[in-house]
Motif scaffolding. Structure first.
Motif, mmCIF file in Angstrom:
data_model
loop_
_atom_site.group_PDB
_atom_site.id
_atom_site.type_symbol
_atom_site.label_atom_id
_atom_site.label_comp_id
_atom_site.label_asym_id
_atom_site.label_seq_id
_atom_site.Cartn_x
_atom_site.Cartn_y
_atom_site.Cartn_z
ATOM 1 N N GLY A 73 45.952 39.012 28.646
ATOM 2 C CA GLY A 73 45.373 40.169 27.980
ATOM 3 C C GLY A 73 45.604 41.467 28.728
ATOM 4 N N ILE A 74 46.729 41.572 29.425
ATOM 5 C CA ILE A 74 47.079 42.756 30.219
ATOM 6 C C ILE A 74 48.037 43.619 29.410
ATOM 7 N N VAL A 75 47.835 44.925 29.437
ATOM 8 C CA VAL A 75 48.716 45.856 28.743
ATOM 9 C C VAL A 75 50.015 46.001 29.541
ATOM 10 N N PHE A 76 51.154 45.874 28.873
ATOM 11 C CA PHE A 76 52.463 46.017 29.508
ATOM 12 C C PHE A 76 52.985 47.415 29.208
ATOM 13 N N VAL A 77 53.181 48.197 30.271
ATOM 14 C CA VAL A 77 53.665 49.576 30.149
ATOM 15 C C VAL A 77 55.069 49.654 30.734
ATOM 16 N N LEU A 78 56.011 50.143 29.948
ATOM 17 C CA LEU A 78 57.344 50.427 30.464
ATOM 18 C C LEU A 78 57.496 51.932 30.645
ATOM 19 N N ASP A 79 57.914 52.328 31.837
ATOM 20 C CA ASP A 79 58.174 53.725 32.165
ATOM 21 C C ASP A 79 59.660 53.980 31.929
ATOM 22 N N GLU A 80 59.957 54.712 30.858
ATOM 23 C CA GLU A 80 61.342 55.057 30.528
ATOM 24 C C GLU A 80 61.570 56.558 30.675
ATOM 25 N N VAL A 81 60.795 57.197 31.545
ATOM 26 C CA VAL A 81 60.933 58.646 31.747
ATOM 27 C C VAL A 81 62.368 58.989 32.139
ATOM 28 N N MET A 82 62.951 58.211 33.043
ATOM 29 C CA MET A 82 64.319 58.480 33.489
ATOM 30 C C MET A 82 65.348 57.658 32.720
ATOM 31 N N ALA A 83 65.012 56.430 32.375
ATOM 32 C CA ALA A 83 65.996 55.517 31.783
ATOM 33 C C ALA A 83 66.172 55.707 30.283
ATOM 34 N N GLY A 84 65.250 56.422 29.631
ATOM 35 C CA GLY A 84 65.276 56.524 28.185
ATOM 36 C C GLY A 84 66.243 57.550 27.640
ATOM 37 N N PHE A 85 66.402 57.534 26.335
ATOM 38 C CA PHE A 85 67.202 58.495 25.577
ATOM 39 C C PHE A 85 68.663 58.550 26.032
#
Length: 458
Positions: free
Chosen positions: A250-262
């Protein structure tokens, strides 16, 4: 892009005035103020920028890995000008065309059901709000994050960060627990291959959760592909393994795509590369969403977490959330990327030119211990000895201890290449619409600069 306009005539007098005002009044990030010498920049376009002395540089940093469409893209400049003429700004509580359209275009491209967009002013604020959403949604206090990570410089984000920039602001009551993510080249698990690294990293995460108490953990946050920390692409099965662990507890999975995205990795989001596509509960973005033309970031939110706040106010907000100028720039950027095949260009140039070119440099230069990356997102691990993998400079080196990397950087700039350097690595992160010719020009400059690093090998 239109061809580069001619450089303005050199004007050292103006450059000196710009530098003097900077030194007198500007307080720079992450710097001992009296020990820095900022370059006075006269202009930029496409993949290049130039100074007041008439020196032109190929930018292999994309600013701070944000100019995914290069500098001064005419479609985005025009969109900002048009928006400024129509509605320069407006409060975030209203529906505004640029804001609505930017959210729609982003939601079309995010994985799975991440269809609600909360806008921020940048990546650190996106991480702050994502962790707040997770804590409120679960009612739990702790967030787990990896060593060898960077999530931003605001209060929660810097505590989540795993590199030395955290140390001065580390807060023992921040509710953050760090763990080791996979990195085979410098494996903390003594793994011999990717499968072992993946299995042992997941077991280590499971153990960390067990000893922290899964019922106390709100979220696990990971950079899909860590950026500043070294561009370590996760092994097959790792991200899907983390997803399964989060679901089980029941843990929220957060992906940080600040640099890797777009487009940076050759897909709209790096999550699309791995294990058939990974869908997190929350995804943070910034930088490439509008190439940094006007500050913008945000959180893409899953249906389940959005439902938490359907009839319960979300306890957070920003004066400039979804600023019209920034959102207009995002709309124009995303449309330009789609119309011009910029994401596809990043994938192709990365696979056909950057990857083989860097592999060739690694074979020829004793200072290159490893090459890793994808798309327009690469790192060269520089070492003293390929056999022992001893870094070219010590961890978090400064001053004389960092002299070999400083010499490499100076050699690159002398070749007209502006490099991205962090610790014992140089990253290759040019604009995603870089041309074949420009990419080859950058590799040739790197080839020369690496001979300077080679002087410090054994």
């Amino acid at each position: 892009m239109t061809p580069l306009t001619p450089q303005p005539n050199p004007n050292p007098r103006v450059g000196a005035a710009v530098k003097a005002a900077d030194r007198a009044h500007v307080f720079h990030s992450w710097s001992a103020q009296e020990l820095i010498d900022p370059l006075a920049v006269a202009g930029a376009e496409g993949s290049y920028f130039w100074d007041y002395e008439g020196n032109r540089y190929l930018d292999f940093t994309s600013g701070l890995v944000f100019t995914n469409i290069g500098y001064q893209h005419p479609k985005v400049v025009a969109a900002i000008q048009k928006q400024a003429a129509e509605m320069t700004t407006f409060a975030p509580a209203f529906a505004v065309e640029a804001r609505s359209e930017a959210a729609r275009l982003i939601a079309e491209r995010t994985p799975g059901d991440l269809d609600k967009i909360f806008f921020t002013n940048g990546g650190a604020e996106a991480v702050e709000n994502a962790t707040r959403m997770a804590r409120v949604h679960t009612g739990r206090p702790k967030v787990l994050s990896a060593y060898r990570s960077y999530h931003g410089a605001t209060s929660a984000a810097i505590n989540l960060t795993g590199d030395p920039r955290r140390w001065a602001s580390d807060n023992g009551t921040a509710g953050v627990v760090h763990f080791w993510a996979p990195f085979l080249y410098r494996s903390p698990f003594y793994a011999e291959n990717e499968q072992q690294e993946c299995e042992r990293a997941l077991r280590h995460l499971e153990d960390t959760i067990a000893f922290e108490g899964p019922q106390t953990i709100a979220a696990i946050i990971l950079e899909t592909v860590p950026g500043t920390a070294g561009i370590m692409t996760p092994p097959p099965g790792y991200l899907s393994g983390v997803r399964e662990i989060c679901d089980r507890h029941g843990i929220v999975f957060v992906l940080d795509e600040v640099m890797a995205g777009f487009g940076r990795t050759g897909k709209w989001f790096a999550a699309d590369h791995f294990d058939g596509g990974i869908v997190p509960d929350l995804l943070t973005f910034a930088k490439g969403v509008n190439s940094g033309y006007v500050p913008l970031g945000g959180v893409a939110i899953s249906a389940a977490i959005a439902e938490t706040f359907a009839r319960r106010p979300y306890p957070g907000g920003l004066t400039y959330s979804g600023h019209p100028l920034a959102c207009a720039a995002a709309v124009a950027t995303i449309n330009a990327m789609a119309d011009e095949g910029i994401v596809e260009n990043a994938a192709r140039v990365g696979a056909e030119i950057i990857a083989p070119g860097l592999a060739e440099l690694a074979e020829r230069h004793p200072s290159v211990g490893e090459v890793r990356g994808l798309g327009m997102f690469w790192a060269l691990e520089l070492v003293k000895d390929k056999q022992t993998r001893e870094p070219l400079v010590p961890y978090n080196a400064a001053g004389e201890a960092n002299a070999p990397m400083a010499a490499f950087g100076a050699a690159a700039k002398k070749q007209g290449l502006w490099p991205f350097i962090n610790m014992n690595r140089t990253h290759v992160v040019p604009p995603c619409n870089i041309t074949d010719t420009e990419a080859k020009e950058g590799l040739a400059a790197l080839d020369v600069a690496l001979t300077e690093a080679d002087k410090h090998t054994v």
